[in-house]
Motif scaffolding. Structure first.
Motif, PDB file in Angstrom:
ATOM      1  N   THR A   1       0.310  21.606 -18.155  1.00 36.00           N
ATOM      2  CA  THR A   1      -0.188  20.459 -18.912  1.00 36.00           C
ATOM      3  C   THR A   1      -1.421  19.895 -18.238  1.00 36.00           C
ATOM      4  O   THR A   1      -1.486  19.768 -17.022  1.00 36.00           O
ATOM      5  CB  THR A   1       0.877  19.355 -19.040  1.00 36.00           C
ATOM      6  N   ILE A   2      -2.384  19.576 -19.058  1.00 37.34           N
ATOM      7  CA  ILE A   2      -3.619  18.968 -18.584  1.00 37.34           C
ATOM      8  C   ILE A   2      -3.521  17.480 -18.892  1.00 37.34           C
ATOM      9  O   ILE A   2      -3.197  17.105 -20.020  1.00 37.34           O
ATOM     10  CB  ILE A   2      -4.827  19.593 -19.297  1.00 37.34           C
ATOM     11  N   PRO A   3      -3.752  16.617 -17.900  1.00 36.88           N
ATOM     12  CA  PRO A   3      -3.681  15.174 -18.150  1.00 36.88           C
ATOM     13  C   PRO A   3      -4.609  14.760 -19.297  1.00 36.88           C
ATOM     14  O   PRO A   3      -5.735  15.241 -19.403  1.00 36.88           O
ATOM     15  CB  PRO A   3      -4.136  14.558 -16.823  1.00 36.88           C
ATOM     16  N   VAL A   4      -4.112  13.900 -20.149  1.00 36.41           N
ATOM     17  CA  VAL A   4      -4.876  13.421 -21.310  1.00 36.41           C
ATOM     18  C   VAL A   4      -5.040  11.909 -21.179  1.00 36.41           C
ATOM     19  O   VAL A   4      -4.045  11.185 -21.050  1.00 36.41           O
ATOM     20  CB  VAL A   4      -4.143  13.782 -22.627  1.00 36.41           C
TER      21      VAL A   4
ATOM     22  N   ASP B   1       1.823   7.733 -19.289  1.00 38.61           N
ATOM     23  CA  ASP B   1       0.768   8.085 -18.340  1.00 38.61           C
ATOM     24  C   ASP B   1       0.042   9.351 -18.823  1.00 38.61           C
ATOM     25  O   ASP B   1       0.438   9.979 -19.801  1.00 38.61           O
ATOM     26  CB  ASP B   1       1.322   8.268 -16.921  1.00 38.61           C
ATOM     27  N   ASP B   2      -1.035   9.698 -18.144  1.00 40.34           N
ATOM     28  CA  ASP B   2      -1.868  10.830 -18.562  1.00 40.34           C
ATOM     29  C   ASP B   2      -1.097  12.144 -18.622  1.00 40.34           C
ATOM     30  O   ASP B   2      -1.298  12.950 -19.527  1.00 40.34           O
ATOM     31  CB  ASP B   2      -3.065  10.988 -17.616  1.00 40.34           C
ATOM     32  N   SER B   3      -0.207  12.355 -17.665  1.00 42.17           N
ATOM     33  CA  SER B   3       0.527  13.631 -17.654  1.00 42.17           C
ATOM     34  C   SER B   3       1.536  13.703 -18.802  1.00 42.17           C
ATOM     35  O   SER B   3       1.750  14.779 -19.371  1.00 42.17           O
ATOM     36  CB  SER B   3       1.205  13.867 -16.315  1.00 42.17           C
ATOM     37  N   ALA B   4       2.152  12.586 -19.175  1.00 40.71           N
ATOM     38  CA  ALA B   4       3.081  12.582 -20.318  1.00 40.71           C
ATOM     39  C   ALA B   4       2.324  12.877 -21.612  1.00 40.71           C
ATOM     40  O   ALA B   4       2.808  13.627 -22.467  1.00 40.71           O
ATOM     41  CB  ALA B   4       3.810  11.253 -20.413  1.00 40.71           C
ATOM     42  N   ARG B   5       1.135  12.309 -21.748  1.00 43.78           N
ATOM     43  CA  ARG B   5       0.319  12.610 -22.936  1.00 43.78           C
ATOM     44  C   ARG B   5      -0.074  14.084 -22.952  1.00 43.78           C
ATOM     45  O   ARG B   5      -0.086  14.729 -23.998  1.00 43.78           O
ATOM     46  CB  ARG B   5      -0.915  11.710 -22.972  1.00 43.78           C
ATOM     47  N   GLY B   6      -0.381  14.652 -21.787  1.00 41.84           N
ATOM     48  CA  GLY B   6      -0.704  16.071 -21.697  1.00 41.84           C
ATOM     49  C   GLY B   6       0.481  16.934 -22.080  1.00 41.84           C
ATOM     50  O   GLY B   6       0.332  17.966 -22.736  1.00 41.84           O
ATOM     51  N   CYS B   7       1.658  16.504 -21.687  1.00 43.41           N
ATOM     52  CA  CYS B   7       2.880  17.217 -22.040  1.00 43.41           C
ATOM     53  C   CYS B   7       3.058  17.240 -23.555  1.00 43.41           C
ATOM     54  O   CYS B   7       3.393  18.276 -24.133  1.00 43.41           O
ATOM     55  CB  CYS B   7       4.068  16.541 -21.359  1.00 43.41           C
ATOM     56  N   VAL B   8       2.812  16.132 -24.207  1.00 46.18           N
ATOM     57  CA  VAL B   8       2.928  16.049 -25.669  1.00 46.18           C
ATOM     58  C   VAL B   8       1.945  17.017 -26.318  1.00 46.18           C
ATOM     59  O   VAL B   8       2.293  17.755 -27.238  1.00 46.18           O
ATOM     60  CB  VAL B   8       2.696  14.605 -26.170  1.00 46.18           C
ATOM     61  N   MET B   9       0.725  17.058 -25.811  1.00 45.92           N
ATOM     62  CA  MET B   9      -0.283  17.934 -26.394  1.00 45.92           C
ATOM     63  C   MET B   9       0.061  19.411 -26.192  1.00 45.92           C
ATOM     64  O   MET B   9      -0.297  20.247 -27.014  1.00 45.92           O
ATOM     65  CB  MET B   9      -1.668  17.622 -25.817  1.00 45.92           C
ATOM     66  N   ALA B  10       0.768  19.735 -25.122  1.00 48.63           N
ATOM     67  CA  ALA B  10       1.146  21.126 -24.849  1.00 48.63           C
ATOM     68  C   ALA B  10       2.383  21.551 -25.635  1.00 48.63           C
ATOM     69  O   ALA B  10       2.636  22.742 -25.796  1.00 48.63           O
ATOM     70  CB  ALA B  10       1.395  21.317 -23.356  1.00 48.63           C
ATOM     71  N   ALA B  11       3.143  20.591 -26.138  1.00 47.09           N
ATOM     72  CA  ALA B  11       4.392  20.893 -26.840  1.00 47.09           C
ATOM     73  C   ALA B  11       4.106  21.494 -28.216  1.00 47.09           C
ATOM     74  O   ALA B  11       3.241  21.026 -28.941  1.00 47.09           O
ATOM     75  CB  ALA B  11       5.225  19.627 -27.000  1.00 47.09           C
ATOM     76  N   THR B  12       4.865  22.528 -28.535  1.00 42.72           N
ATOM     77  CA  THR B  12       4.727  23.158 -29.853  1.00 42.72           C
ATOM     78  C   THR B  12       6.028  23.103 -30.646  1.00 42.72           C
ATOM     79  O   THR B  12       6.045  23.474 -31.808  1.00 42.72           O
ATOM     80  CB  THR B  12       4.300  24.632 -29.709  1.00 42.72           C
ATOM     81  N   LYS B  13       7.099  22.636 -30.003  1.00 50.06           N
ATOM     82  CA  LYS B  13       8.400  22.515 -30.666  1.00 50.06           C
ATOM     83  C   LYS B  13       9.008  21.156 -30.345  1.00 50.06           C
ATOM     84  O   LYS B  13       8.680  20.541 -29.329  1.00 50.06           O
ATOM     85  CB  LYS B  13       9.341  23.624 -30.199  1.00 50.06           C
ATOM     86  N   LYS B  14       9.908  20.707 -31.200  1.00 53.54           N
ATOM     87  CA  LYS B  14      10.533  19.400 -31.038  1.00 53.54           C
ATOM     88  C   LYS B  14      11.237  19.274 -29.698  1.00 53.54           C
ATOM     89  O   LYS B  14      11.146  18.244 -29.028  1.00 53.54           O
ATOM     90  CB  LYS B  14      11.530  19.146 -32.174  1.00 53.54           C
ATOM     91  N   GLY B  15      11.944  20.310 -29.269  1.00 53.41           N
ATOM     92  CA  GLY B  15      12.664  20.270 -28.007  1.00 53.41           C
ATOM     93  C   GLY B  15      11.734  20.089 -26.823  1.00 53.41           C
ATOM     94  O   GLY B  15      12.040  19.336 -25.883  1.00 53.41           O
TER      95      GLY B  15
END
Length: 85
Positions: free
Chosen positions: A28-31, A65-79
């Motif tokens: 994940t890239i920080p957003v 935080d930035d890393s949580a937003r990056g995690c969301v952007m990297a997610a492709t499935k609900k889980g």
């Protein structure tokens, strides 16, 4: 004797399995908070009909935080998305 011959192979198999598992972990890239509009749109796309309102997602995005937003952007499935917060 045969057991001794198999041990090195077993260790390398475990090592390769571990490295393979690591390669499937999304990086994940920080957003920054300024990109919350994009994060909300992506979250709505992933969640589909299960998505909360855009306003609620926006407030969650700004509180994250930035890393949580990056995690969301990297997610492709609900889980995967559920593991971000």
């Amino acid at each position: 004797m045969i057991c001794n011959l198999l041990r090195p192979q077993r260790k390398s198999f475990v090592r390769l399995s571990f490295l393979s598992a690591l390669s499937h972990v999304p990086v994940t890239i920080p957003v920054p908070e300024s990109k919350c509009g994009e994060v909300v749109k992506h979250a709505q796309k992933v969640l589909g009909a299960m998505a909360p309102s855009a306003g609620e997602l926006m407030s969650q995005c700004k509180a994250a935080d930035d890393s949580a937003r990056g995690c969301v952007m990297a997610a492709t499935k609900k889980g995967a998305l559920a593991q971000c917060l």
